[in-house]
Design a protein around this motif. Sequence first.
Motif, PDB file in Angstrom:
ATOM      1  N   SER A  18      65.937  24.517  46.489  1.00 50.80           N
ATOM      2  CA  SER A  18      65.372  25.225  47.499  1.00 50.80           C
ATOM      3  C   SER A  18      65.728  25.009  48.824  1.00 50.80           C
ATOM      4  O   SER A  18      65.860  25.629  49.607  1.00 50.80           O
ATOM      5  N   TYR A  21      69.575  25.418  49.777  1.00 47.45           N
ATOM      6  CA  TYR A  21      69.811  26.865  49.941  1.00 47.45           C
ATOM      7  C   TYR A  21      69.350  27.386  51.255  1.00 47.45           C
ATOM      8  O   TYR A  21      69.600  28.511  51.635  1.00 47.45           O
ATOM      9  N   ALA A  22      68.528  26.865  51.962  1.00 44.41           N
ATOM     10  CA  ALA A  22      67.794  27.572  53.081  1.00 44.41           C
ATOM     11  C   ALA A  22      68.850  27.851  54.255  1.00 44.41           C
ATOM     12  O   ALA A  22      69.675  26.781  54.345  1.00 44.41           O
ATOM     13  N   VAL A  23      68.913  28.820  54.739  1.00 45.16           N
ATOM     14  CA  VAL A  23      69.785  29.002  56.016  1.00 45.16           C
ATOM     15  C   VAL A  23      68.756  28.751  57.262  1.00 45.16           C
ATOM     16  O   VAL A  23      67.948  29.367  57.380  1.00 45.16           O
ATOM     17  N   TYR A  66      62.533  37.483  51.537  1.00 47.31           N
ATOM     18  CA  TYR A  66      62.914  36.257  52.055  1.00 47.31           C
ATOM     19  C   TYR A  66      61.739  35.473  52.302  1.00 47.31           C
ATOM     20  O   TYR A  66      60.764  35.899  52.842  1.00 47.31           O
ATOM     21  N   ARG A  67      61.740  33.919  52.007  1.00 52.66           N
ATOM     22  CA  ARG A  67      60.942  33.055  52.400  1.00 52.66           C
ATOM     23  C   ARG A  67      61.268  32.410  53.946  1.00 52.66           C
ATOM     24  O   ARG A  67      62.461  32.241  54.027  1.00 52.66           O
ATOM     25  N   ASN A 101      72.885  34.890  61.219  1.00 51.12           N
ATOM     26  CA  ASN A 101      71.659  34.221  60.625  1.00 51.12           C
ATOM     27  C   ASN A 101      70.439  34.501  61.548  1.00 51.12           C
ATOM     28  O   ASN A 101      69.400  33.693  61.452  1.00 51.12           O
ATOM     29  N   GLU A 124      64.118  28.591  59.064  1.00 42.46           N
ATOM     30  CA  GLU A 124      65.123  28.343  57.871  1.00 42.46           C
ATOM     31  C   GLU A 124      64.428  29.550  57.110  1.00 42.46           C
ATOM     32  O   GLU A 124      63.202  29.846  57.002  1.00 42.46           O
ATOM     33  N   TYR A 125      65.479  30.159  56.238  1.00 44.06           N
ATOM     34  CA  TYR A 125      65.113  31.254  55.295  1.00 44.06           C
ATOM     35  C   TYR A 125      65.983  31.183  54.158  1.00 44.06           C
ATOM     36  O   TYR A 125      67.020  30.667  54.141  1.00 44.06           O
ATOM     37  N   ASN A 126      65.383  31.631  53.056  1.00 44.69           N
ATOM     38  CA  ASN A 126      65.934  31.621  51.768  1.00 44.69           C
ATOM     39  C   ASN A 126      65.455  32.898  50.858  1.00 44.69           C
ATOM     40  O   ASN A 126      64.249  33.069  51.168  1.00 44.69           O
ATOM     41  N   PRO A 127      66.014  33.440  49.910  1.00 44.59           N
ATOM     42  CA  PRO A 127      65.663  34.417  49.082  1.00 44.59           C
ATOM     43  C   PRO A 127      64.152  33.934  48.345  1.00 44.59           C
ATOM     44  O   PRO A 127      64.372  32.769  48.061  1.00 44.59           O
TER      45      PRO A 127
END
Length: 128
Positions: A18, A21-23, A66-67, A101, A124-127
Amino acid sequence: MATERLTILAIVIASLVSVAYAVAGTATYYTVYLPSACYGYQDQGTMIAAANRDLYNNGAACGKNYRVKCTGPTNQGVPEPCQNGEITVKIVDLCPGCGTNQLDLSQHAFSTIADLNAGKIQIEYNPA
């Protein structure tokens, strides 16, 4: 004993995946939620966001969660804008003015993780 080790190993691996994978990106906020590009005049609540063009992908992101976590400031106005950890938002709209982003969070979502006076924050965000 072996089961405990496997459980711990699984937790460590899940945490690393996790984080990896964070953007990294930025977030701003908006206050008019309807209509939205994904749902028109259907209310989707206040934990919502508009996606940049790439993430939006002609509507493919509609309804995805998204988190999002505030990681720091983008300006000198509020040196420590972050608060309260991580949130989950639903993509309901396109943000045509957003950069790569960047997410445009609802005012409620933004204020949950950061000081509104910052206006724009590092995230930072990720699914979810």
